[in-house]
Design a protein around this motif. Structure first.
Motif, mmCIF file in Angstrom:
data_model
loop_
_atom_site.group_PDB
_atom_site.id
_atom_site.type_symbol
_atom_site.label_atom_id
_atom_site.label_comp_id
_atom_site.label_asym_id
_atom_site.label_seq_id
_atom_site.Cartn_x
_atom_site.Cartn_y
_atom_site.Cartn_z
ATOM 1 N N LYS A 82 -3.164 -45.862 91.442
ATOM 2 C CA LYS A 82 -4.336 -45.525 92.256
ATOM 3 C C LYS A 82 -4.080 -44.399 93.252
ATOM 4 O O LYS A 82 -2.960 -44.203 93.727
ATOM 5 C CB LYS A 82 -4.796 -46.759 93.043
ATOM 6 N N TYR A 83 -5.179 -43.744 93.602
ATOM 7 C CA TYR A 83 -5.178 -42.754 94.675
ATOM 8 C C TYR A 83 -5.653 -43.429 95.954
ATOM 9 O O TYR A 83 -6.724 -44.034 95.979
ATOM 10 C CB TYR A 83 -6.118 -41.602 94.319
ATOM 11 N N GLY A 84 -4.855 -43.309 97.021
ATOM 12 C CA GLY A 84 -5.290 -43.877 98.291
ATOM 13 C C GLY A 84 -5.254 -42.880 99.434
ATOM 14 O O GLY A 84 -6.065 -42.939 100.350
ATOM 15 N N CYS A 85 -4.274 -41.952 99.391
ATOM 16 C CA CYS A 85 -4.134 -41.029 100.527
ATOM 17 C C CYS A 85 -3.682 -39.642 100.094
ATOM 18 O O CYS A 85 -3.996 -38.663 100.748
ATOM 19 C CB CYS A 85 -3.150 -41.590 101.553
ATOM 20 N N GLY A 86 -2.889 -39.554 99.046
ATOM 21 C CA GLY A 86 -2.416 -38.260 98.574
ATOM 22 C C GLY A 86 -1.286 -37.652 99.385
ATOM 23 O O GLY A 86 -0.823 -36.550 99.082
ATOM 24 N N ALA B 24 1.610 -39.631 100.592
ATOM 25 C CA ALA B 24 2.741 -40.551 100.695
ATOM 26 C C ALA B 24 2.644 -41.501 101.888
ATOM 27 O O ALA B 24 3.641 -41.862 102.488
ATOM 28 C CB ALA B 24 4.069 -39.766 100.741
ATOM 29 N N GLN B 25 1.420 -41.896 102.218
ATOM 30 C CA GLN B 25 1.217 -42.794 103.356
ATOM 31 C C GLN B 25 0.890 -44.229 102.959
ATOM 32 O O GLN B 25 1.060 -45.133 103.761
ATOM 33 C CB GLN B 25 0.064 -42.266 104.228
ATOM 34 N N CYS B 26 0.337 -44.438 101.757
ATOM 35 C CA CYS B 26 -0.274 -45.751 101.491
ATOM 36 C C CYS B 26 0.355 -46.541 100.364
ATOM 37 O O CYS B 26 0.162 -47.744 100.275
ATOM 38 C CB CYS B 26 -1.764 -45.594 101.237
ATOM 39 N N GLY B 27 1.061 -45.879 99.456
ATOM 40 C CA GLY B 27 1.736 -46.614 98.386
ATOM 41 C C GLY B 27 0.856 -47.026 97.213
ATOM 42 O O GLY B 27 1.336 -47.652 96.271
ATOM 43 N N ALA B 28 -0.435 -46.692 97.246
ATOM 44 C CA ALA B 28 -1.318 -47.107 96.146
ATOM 45 C C ALA B 28 -0.889 -46.496 94.816
ATOM 46 O O ALA B 28 -1.186 -47.021 93.754
ATOM 47 C CB ALA B 28 -2.765 -46.707 96.448
ATOM 48 N N CYS B 29 -0.167 -45.381 94.892
ATOM 49 C CA CYS B 29 0.217 -44.654 93.681
ATOM 50 C C CYS B 29 1.652 -44.955 93.251
ATOM 51 O O CYS B 29 2.226 -44.204 92.469
ATOM 52 C CB CYS B 29 0.086 -43.156 93.944
ATOM 53 N N ARG C 268 6.336 -42.123 94.777
ATOM 54 C CA ARG C 268 4.926 -41.888 95.083
ATOM 55 C C ARG C 268 4.408 -40.810 94.144
ATOM 56 O O ARG C 268 4.777 -39.642 94.287
ATOM 57 C CB ARG C 268 4.783 -41.416 96.536
ATOM 58 N N CYS D 217 1.658 -39.422 94.055
ATOM 59 C CA CYS D 217 0.764 -38.423 94.648
ATOM 60 C C CYS D 217 1.517 -37.231 95.215
ATOM 61 O O CYS D 217 0.917 -36.186 95.440
ATOM 62 C CB CYS D 217 -0.106 -39.056 95.729
HETATM 63 S S1 FES Z 1 -1.823 -42.104 97.187
HETATM 64 FE FE1 FES Z 1 -1.144 -42.926 99.050
HETATM 65 S S2 FES Z 1 1.023 -42.835 98.827
HETATM 66 FE FE2 FES Z 1 0.283 -41.820 97.096
#
Ligand code: FES
Ligand code: FES
Lengths: 163, 726
Positions: free
Chosen positions: A42-46, A48-53, A63, A65
């Motif tokens: 998933k995309y969450g922040c782009g 490297a802040q959220c870990g969704a990717c 990461r 993203c």
């Molecule tokens: S999309 Fe948030 S860390 Fe990669």
């Protein structure tokens, strides 16, 4: 169809080779989602802040993203779709058993981060879990269950491995 | 023909296959509007087995597969498990065997209180409980009747258990055997249907695992952002750098030169860059050159709004509540406070950034969306395109969080996608980056509050006068226009304050509505997250002024309210209120009633310097009936984390008419290592069914701030806490 002016990048994802037409600096996240059509990552922040990717590159959590496709050439990329054929990885089992998910959007990344942690540390302490999972945001607040489920997954994993 | 019309495996296998929880929109077409269907047999569709479908909510297959069709949106709250459980209870089928299908948009799935399909306000269980039970009971009765006829016995002599009919002579058969015969029966009249007594429930009230876990831990669940259609394009939109600004001119030549960019066009909300994939769209947007025209909010800042709001706080506002004579009581009182509370703008920051897929085909539009408000989206998209609302088809996807953001009053993100899609003749996915999402407005409003309150000789409150300056949120939604009084008072601006359960004889509330360019919107628990903070903090201030213990003080103010007292006592007792705590740890308590549920929380906090650490939160909740108790626990955990995240550091500030914050680096949210241990206790009650998605959020900020006061003597009157301790 590839033409002369395309960039061809070869990636190995979940054991399969994919030749894609992508600029070398395209983040692996968009290559996986838009070109290879693996949308579990998933995309969450782009940034490297959220870990969704979170994915695994050569077994290490990464990461997607902020990983350019060019940096992933020649590596073994694993995404959530390749973690187990049937949601039976100990982390997935523990997640189901303890009803961790809510909206679920962050959970691919959470599961991949937890799976990577257990590869490196089969018996993580609370502090180990806090440290390893702190980069993965969950806006639904499933953190208390993630803590419990990582421990449960560690138990399941140890039980499933030959002594 | 659209990809979903075929109903089976087709051009878009990721979208169109009819699958447990993944198939979307397949109800549309066969089912007419309205409630009960003429029983009919659905058969032959992609050679599926014959099915008995007595109602839009349920199908039973000859293969014993029971499919429950849910028109509510799943955004984490567990609705795809809780609602099916209710139907399954009366149908007598183990919920774990159910298939769940996401409904299309159809009046059959309208909210019982509204002429629209809508998910919000923590109302899904309370508003559909009776209907789901009735449908389950009716379907069961028809199956039983079919069995009775076939076996030549009285229906009354048959019993059922987990999808099997049993006769007294030992014969038994699964429901699937009777689907054909049941389909030929008339639907029994409502009066002839008896529902179970609560004591006989097999599933309701007992923990059931979520039905959507598996597909959410293996990457299979399809969120709106995951939609992929043949020939689909991806777009991002360059929106104005300040609220209220507009495009003066733009130069797309460099953007169009980016490999993969297909088109660049102006739409009402900005300039759209349309490309083969997300990365090209983003690169194209970077290469765009746009001249913006300042709007009326070009110089707006948090500081300017604070000054304006503070001036209004000194002036009489619209009267929203007047009980007794608070002004006279305050004038006479000797012990009183006059305090200002400030709450910041907050972004919802759903984990899945906003997005929408639209495909405009002549005078029709098909959309794939994570949305909380399908009917409104269809209407507003239709209006934007100049086509009839009936020509807009919406396929609901999983929502990666909602918290109110996916139900904006303007349907901003679906409407924008329709504008992008217009004339393209191809499906297009409009993706918002995290920055777009954070800076996109529709925040919980920035509010300034003035509370004057006084206590009498016994220390108990005698007057409470709350004046609030804020931008109304309901008024800007379809739902709310009905709710706003003719004087212009939006009930959500004050809900949870002057109507608090604490007994205070003289109450007055006044409102000043602001109208700045920053769009405001409901944010998990709507007015309660702001007003619950103000009211619970003020009660704590008054307890302090009276020199009384804040828990016992609340007990005195809740006398005669047994449900509230039970919840308050449970939280206090379970937390060990008044017992010794580890050195440096302090307790704070708060109680808020919202969405028909009562929640009390005790926070255990330590403060060192400017660092606040929340160690443990003990939560008690009375939501009437807990349909799926473990999901009630999950929603309390969720609401606490969400509210704590905002209380500690959540803040959108405005400079030059725009949000300063943009991504998780500048708009930090709670992470695992800072998450306290959370103990949740469900207090049994026979009260009416309350909501659970939102009521966990309001008490946490005041509970934590009251604990900070206990620890340091400092009263936090401005959120986030980080701004007050700075
Ligand atoms: S999309 Fe948030 S860390 Fe990669
Ligand atoms: S489950 Fe919704 S963001 Fe984690």
């Amino acid at each position: 169809m590839l033409t002369g002016r395309d960039y061809v990048i070869s990636l190995t994802v979940n054991g399969e080779r994919h030749d894609i037409d992508a600029d070398p600096e395209m983040p692996l996240l968009w290559a996986l989602r838009d070109l290879i059509k693996l949308t579990g990552t998933k995309y969450g922040c782009g940034i490297a802040q959220c870990g969704a990717c979170t994915i695994h590159i050569d077994g290490q959590p990464a990461r997607a993203c902020v990983t350019p496709v060019s940096a992933a050439v020649g590596t073994e990329i694993r995404t959530i779709e390749g973690l187990s054929p049937d949601a039976t990885h100990p982390v997935q089992q523990a997640w189901i058993e303890l009803d961790v998910v809510q909206c679920g959007y962050c959970q691919s990344g959470q599961v991949m981060a937890a799976a990577a942690l257990l590869e490196q540390n089969p018996s993580p302490t609370d502090a180990d879990i806090d440290a390893a999972m702190n980069g993965n945001i969950c806006r639904c607040g499933t953190y208390p269950r993630i803590r419990a489920a990582v421990k449960r997954a560690a138990e399941l994993k140890r039980a499933g491995e030959p002594a | 023909m659209s990809p979903t019309d075929t109903g089976g495996d087709n051009a878009s296998p990721r979208i169109g296959r009819r699958h447990f929880l993944i198939g979307i929109g397949v109800i549309a077409g066969g089912i007419a509007a309205g409630q009960w269907l003429r029983p009919y047999l659905v058969g032959g569709r992609d050679s599926a087995p014959k099915e008995f479908q007595p109602h839009a909510f349920v199908r039973i297959g000859a293969d014993d597969r029971v499919t429950v069709i849910i028109g509510k949106s799943e955004m984490g709250q567990g609705i795809y498990t809780g609602l099916p459980m209710i139907l399954a209870e009366e149908l007598d089928v183990n919920p774990q065997r159910l298939a769940v299908e996401i409904a299309g948009v159809d009046p059959a799935f309208n909210h019982p209180f509204l002429p629209a399909q809508f998910t919000g306000g923590s109302m899904s269980v309370m508003s559909t409980y009776e209907a789901l039970r009735r449908v389950g009971a009716t379907a069961r009765r028809m199956i039983v009747q079919a069995a009775a006829t076939e076996w030549g016995v009285a229906a009354a002599d048959l019993r059922t258990e987990d999808g099997v009919v049993f006769a007294p002579d030992g014969r038994s058969a699964t429901y699937g055997k009777f689907v054909e015969a049941a389909s030929a029966l008339p639907v029994p009249a409502k009066e002839n249907i008896t529902l179970k007594n609560r004591a006989d429930f097999r599933y309701i009230g007992k923990p059931q695992r979520r039905l959507d876990s598996r597909i959410k831990v293996n990457g299979e669940a399809q969120f709106g952002i995951d939609v992929d259609l043949p020939n689909m394009l991806v777009a991002v939109v360059a929106r104005p750098p300040q609220f209220g600004a507009s495009v003066r001119s733009f130069d797309a030549s460099q953007a169009k030169a980016v490999r993969g960019v297909v088109d660049v066009k102006q739409i009402p909300s900005g300039v759209a860059v349309i490309a083969e994939h997300t990365w090209a769209a983003l690169k194209g947007r970077e290469a765009l050159r746009i001249e913006w025209q300042d709007g009326p909010g070009a110089t707006l800042s948090t500081e300017s709004m604070r000054t304006e709001r503070r001036a209004l706080l000194a002036r009489t506002g619209l009267l929203a509540k007047n009980q007794g004579d608070a002004i006279a009581a305050l004038a006479d009182a000797r012990r009183k406070i006059d305090v200002e509370y400030e709450l910041p703008y907050l972004a919802h920051a759903c984990m899945e950034p906003l997005n929408a897929v639209a495909w405009v085909k002549n005078d029709r539009c098909e959309m794939w969306l994570g949305t909380q408000g399908q009917s409104q989206d269809a209407q507003l998209v239709a209006a934007a395109l100049g086509i009839p609302a009936a020509n807009v088809k919406i396929n609901t996807m999983f929502l990666g969080g909602g918290f109110g953001r996916r139900a904006s009053g303007t349907s901003d993100f679906p409407v924008e996608a329709a504008h992008v899609a217009k004339g393209l003749n191809r499906p297009v996915k409009v993706v918002w980056t995290r920055e777009d999402d954070t800076r996109g407005g529709y925040y919980r409003p920035f509010g300034l509050n003035r509370v004057q309150a006084a206590i009498g000789a016994d220390g108990l409150p005698i007057a409470y006068f709350h004046r609030v300056v804020s931008k109304p949120v309901l008024a800007n939604t379809a739902l709310g226009k009905m709710a706003v009084s003719k004087e212009g008072v939006d009930p959500s601006t004050l809900e949870g304050s002057a109507d608090m359960p604490y007994a205070i004889p003289n109450l007055r509330a006044e409102v000043h509505n602001t109208n700045e360019t920053v769009p405001s919107l409901w944010w998990r628990s709507v007015g309660h997250s702001a007003n619950g903070f103000v009211a619970n903090s003020v009660i704590d201030e008054l307890a302090n002024l009276a020199g009384q213990d804040p828990y016992r003080y609340r007990r005195a103010l809740l006398a005669g309210k047994p449900r509230h007292l039970a919840v308050l006592d449970k939280a206090a007792t379970a937390a060990g209120w008044g017992k010794p705590l580890p050195k440096g740890h302090f307790h704070g308590i708060a109680l808020q009633e919202s969405f028909n549920s009562i929640v009390a929380q005790v926070a255990e906090v330590s403060v060192s310097g400017k660092q606040v650490r929340v160690h443990r939160v003990t939560c008690a909740v009375d939501c009437g009936l807990a349909v799926n108790p473990d999901q009630v626990v999950a929603q309390m955990q969720s609401g606490i984390v969400f509210g704590l995240s905002a209380a500690l550091r959540g803040e959108i500030t405005i400079e030059g008419g725009a949000a300063v914050q943009s991504n998780f680096d500048t708009y930090p949210v709670l992470r695992l290592a800072d998450t306290p241990v959370i103990d949740v206790h469900i207090v049994d009650s026979d009260g009416p069914i309350g909501g659970i998605g939102e009521p966990g959020t309001p008490p946490i900020a005041p509970a934590v701030c009251n604990a900070i006061h206990a620890a340091t003597g400092q009263r936090i009157r401005r959120l986030p806490i980080s701004a007050s301790l700075a």
